[in-house]
Design an enzyme around this catalytic site. Structure first.
Site, PDB file in Angstrom:
ATOM      1  CG  ASN A  15      18.987  21.074 -87.662  1.00 20.44           C
ATOM      2  OD1 ASN A  15      19.372  22.145 -87.118  1.00 20.44           O
ATOM      3  ND2 ASN A  15      19.425  19.973 -87.903  1.00 20.44           N
ATOM      4  CB  ALA A  56      25.267  27.535 -84.907  1.00 21.92           C
ATOM      5  N   PRO A 113      23.318  26.654 -91.190  1.00 25.80           N
ATOM      6  CG  PRO A 113      24.122  27.924 -89.529  1.00 25.80           C
ATOM      7  CD  PRO A 113      23.022  27.447 -90.171  1.00 25.80           C
ATOM      8  CG  ASN A 114      28.676  24.958 -89.842  1.00 20.10           C
ATOM      9  OD1 ASN A 114      29.590  24.828 -90.695  1.00 20.10           O
ATOM     10  ND2 ASN A 114      28.356  25.647 -88.827  1.00 20.10           N
ATOM     11  NE  ARG A 117      28.682  20.475 -87.762  1.00 21.40           N
ATOM     12  CZ  ARG A 117      27.366  21.127 -87.405  1.00 21.40           C
ATOM     13  NH1 ARG A 117      26.505  20.800 -88.144  1.00 21.40           N
ATOM     14  NH2 ARG A 117      27.368  21.950 -86.241  1.00 21.40           N
ATOM     15  CG  HIS A 160      18.002  21.009 -82.957  1.00 22.65           C
ATOM     16  ND1 HIS A 160      18.684  21.809 -83.666  1.00 22.65           N
ATOM     17  CD2 HIS A 160      16.880  21.762 -82.513  1.00 22.65           C
ATOM     18  CE1 HIS A 160      18.234  22.921 -83.374  1.00 22.65           C
ATOM     19  NE2 HIS A 160      17.080  22.921 -82.633  1.00 22.65           N
ATOM     20  CE1 TYR A 163      24.903  17.849 -84.776  1.00 18.77           C
ATOM     21  CE2 TYR A 163      27.206  18.207 -85.176  1.00 18.77           C
ATOM     22  CZ  TYR A 163      25.966  18.780 -84.535  1.00 18.77           C
ATOM     23  OH  TYR A 163      26.091  19.812 -83.722  1.00 18.77           O
ATOM     24  NE  ARG A 168      25.919  18.830 -79.061  1.00 22.57           N
ATOM     25  CZ  ARG A 168      26.007  19.365 -80.085  1.00 22.57           C
ATOM     26  NH1 ARG A 168      24.966  19.149 -81.097  1.00 22.57           N
ATOM     27  NH2 ARG A 168      27.367  19.687 -80.588  1.00 22.57           N
ATOM     28  CD  GLU A 209      14.126  24.646 -82.281  1.00 26.91           C
ATOM     29  OE1 GLU A 209      13.490  25.676 -81.949  1.00 26.91           O
ATOM     30  OE2 GLU A 209      15.161  24.286 -81.553  1.00 26.91           O
TER      31      GLU A 209
HETATM   32  C1  DQA Z   1      22.021  21.077 -84.514  1.00 25.42           C
HETATM   33  C2  DQA Z   1      22.413  21.458 -83.028  1.00 25.42           C
HETATM   34  C3  DQA Z   1      22.938  22.836 -83.020  1.00 25.42           C
HETATM   35  O1  DQA Z   1      23.295  23.101 -81.718  1.00 25.42           O
HETATM   36  C4  DQA Z   1      24.424  22.968 -83.559  1.00 25.42           C
HETATM   37  O2  DQA Z   1      24.672  24.169 -83.905  1.00 25.42           O
HETATM   38  C5  DQA Z   1      24.018  22.567 -85.323  1.00 25.42           C
HETATM   39  C6  DQA Z   1      23.408  21.215 -85.470  1.00 25.42           C
HETATM   40  C7  DQA Z   1      21.521  19.522 -84.492  1.00 25.42           C
HETATM   41  O3  DQA Z   1      21.041  19.487 -85.707  1.00 25.42           O
HETATM   42  O4  DQA Z   1      21.792  18.884 -83.747  1.00 25.42           O
HETATM   43  O5  DQA Z   1      24.674  22.897 -86.355  1.00 25.42           O
HETATM   44  O6  DQA Z   1      21.234  21.912 -84.908  1.00 25.42           O
END
Ligand code: DQA
Length: 113
Positions: free
Chosen positions: A75, A78, A11-12, A19, A101, A24, A108, A99
């Site tokens: 990735n 959240a 998501p996102n 964003r 990020h 990011y 964080r 996994e």
């Molecule tokens: C993320 C880190 C997550 O905590 C966050 O909710 C994201 C992006 C990252 O790529 O740093 O959406 O996965």
């Protein structure tokens, strides 16, 4: 196993580029997809690159990867921090799942650790 790698984005991540660029960066998801495809090609893999804002899609894609992919990079955004369904899906397949990020989640908020 087939020489396909799944790169799954949660998501996102479709909003990358606009964003929170301070966290990011300025690259879009399309930029990252191009990098993954180029790197995959060098290594002899076809990259199946996907994004969804919906948890169930990611679960379905992990199951699919279990049948057709040599590996998965995910990735989960959240959902990383909340999803027992994704945790179980990853445990349910033999395909290796990594996994990753964009940000350092350990530096964080506590809920991202
Ligand atoms: C993320 C880190 C997550 O905590 C966050 O909710 C994201 C992006 C990252 O790529 O740093 O959406 O996965």
């Amino acid at each position: 196993m087939a020489s396909i790698l799944f790169v799954l984005n949660g998501p996102n991540l479709n909003a990358l580029g606009k964003r929170e660029p301070g966290i990011y960066g300025g690259q879009t998801l399309a930029d990252i997809e191009a990098l993954c495809r180029a790197e995959g090609e060098k290594l002899g893999f076809a990259v199946d690159f996907r994004q969804s804002n919906h948890e169930g899609d990611l679960v379905d894609w992990i199951h699919e990867a279990g049948d057709v992919a040599a590996g998965v990079a995910i990735n989960a955004g959240a959902y990383t921090h909340t999803s027992i369904a994704l945790h179980d899906a990853i445990r349910a397949v033999k395909t290796p799942v990594v996994e990753l990020h964009l940000s350092n989640v350990h530096a964080r908020e506590d809920f991202r650790h």
